[in-house]
Enzyme design. Structure first.
Site, PDB file in Angstrom:
ATOM      1  N   GLY A   3       1.043  -1.281  -0.009  1.00  0.00           N
ATOM      2  CA  GLY A   3      -0.024   0.113  -0.081  1.00  0.00           C
ATOM      3  C   GLY A   3       0.929   1.297  -0.100  1.00  0.00           C
ATOM      4  CG  HIS A  17       3.269   1.114  -5.502  1.00  0.00           C
ATOM      5  ND1 HIS A  17       3.581   1.872  -4.622  1.00  0.00           N
ATOM      6  CD2 HIS A  17       3.958  -0.259  -5.031  1.00  0.00           C
ATOM      7  CE1 HIS A  17       4.086   1.554  -3.600  1.00  0.00           C
ATOM      8  NE2 HIS A  17       4.307   0.268  -3.763  1.00  0.00           N
ATOM      9  CD  GLN A  24       7.715  -7.084   3.693  1.00  0.00           C
ATOM     10  OE1 GLN A  24       7.167  -8.119   3.276  1.00  0.00           O
ATOM     11  NE2 GLN A  24       8.447  -6.374   3.323  1.00  0.00           N
ATOM     12  CG  LEU A  26       8.534   5.810 -12.353  1.00  0.00           C
ATOM     13  CD1 LEU A  26       8.675   4.745 -13.157  1.00  0.00           C
ATOM     14  CD2 LEU A  26       6.936   6.151 -12.286  1.00  0.00           C
TER      15      LEU A  26
END
Ligand code: PAF
Length: 282
Positions: free
Chosen positions: A31, A37, A61, A178
């Site tokens: 998210g 993304h 994690q 990006l």
């Protein structure tokens, strides 16, 4: 847009789609979605019949409880960003209980040593958590292709290793990083930076680019020392690691071999926020 909050409902739905010979593209995320993304989703929708995006902040994690607690959770705006790419994308936003069934623990993995370097060295247990959740998500979604960002290059290598070792029928696709206008690699963590820190963080990619140039005529050790000196001069940053490593094994480059592909990896802290980046050196 269809949103599934439980794995059983999603699996039932996807099994009817699979029967039609469709390809399933999958973008796993935690998210706090950004343009990086969105670029994974855009590529995924172009290459597959249907796209599934998961949104799950995976507790196993995180080696640092504060990092887990502060991780941005923005489901409503995430859904808007997914819809901007394609309203037909299927969203999977499970609860921790649904994913881990009461045992929020990671499974130990052997990634042939890839897990002990860089991110693995400084975030003990991190890749066991990543391996556990990605394997679980792959079992649920059973994707044809899964899309990951190059910023987490070590994660991509780990996931490829997990796929190969478990003979999973999924192709791992790595998509380019990006960057913000100041070249800071896009990351959900950037949201936590002050404007000043975000501006200053342009030093990360600038240093990587200069290191790439230096590496053409200098050893990995000399280049690494130069990067260390650059960050020593800037008291707002703490360099956790800078490594020049072989892309396949992620082993530190001790002596250049013209047949190998090298990559620089960096992790730095600014304002207690940890940022990573990477650049190909060949
Ligand atoms: O890269 C991430 O966002 C996470 O590590 C992933 C792959 C979604 C697993 O939780």
């Amino acid at each position: 847009m269809q949103i599934f909050y439980g794995k059983t409902a999603l699996m039932d739905y996807l099994s009817s789609i699979k029967a039609t010979n469709s390809t399933i593209g999958f973008v796993p995320t935690m998210g706090a979605l950004h343009k990086g993304h969105q670029s994974l989703m855009a590529q995924c929708t172009q290459e597959n019949t249907i796209t599934v995006v998961s949104i799950f902040v995976n507790p196993t994690q995180f080696n640092n409880p504060e990092d887990l607690e502060k991780y941005p959770r923005t489901l409503d705006t995430d859904i808007i960003k997914i819809t901007e790419i394609d309203p037909n994308i299927i969203v999977f936003a499970p609860t921790t209980e649904d994913m881990y069934e009461g045992k929020t623990l990671s499974q130990p993995f052997n990634f042939d040593g890839l897990e002990n370097k860089m991110e693995g060295k400084f975030r003990p247990g991190h890749f066991d958590g990543v391996g556990t959740i990605v394997k679980l998500l792959f079992e649920i979604v059973q994707p044809t292709r899964a899309y990951f960002g190059e910023k987490d290059f070590q994660q991509v290598q780990i996931v490829k290793k997990m796929v190969a070792k478990n003979h999973l029928p999924v192709t791992i696709v790595m998509c380019p990083i990006l960057r913000e206008t100041n070249n800071l690699a896009m990351s959900s963590r950037n949201e936590r930076l002050t404007l000043q820190a975000r501006n200053e963080a342009s030093i990360i990619y600038k240093t990587l680019k200069e290191a790439k140039e230096k590496f053409t005529n200098n050893s990995a050790q000399k280049t690494t020392q130069w990067v260390q000196n650059e960050f020593d001069k800037n008291k707002d940053f703490t360099l956790e690691y800078f490594e020049i490593a072989d892309e396949d094994s992620l082993s530190t480059c001790n002596r250049k071999n013209k047949n190998k592909k090298y990559r620089a990896f960096i992790a730095v802290f600014i304002d207690n926020i940890r940022l990573i980046d990477t650049i190909s050196l060949n």
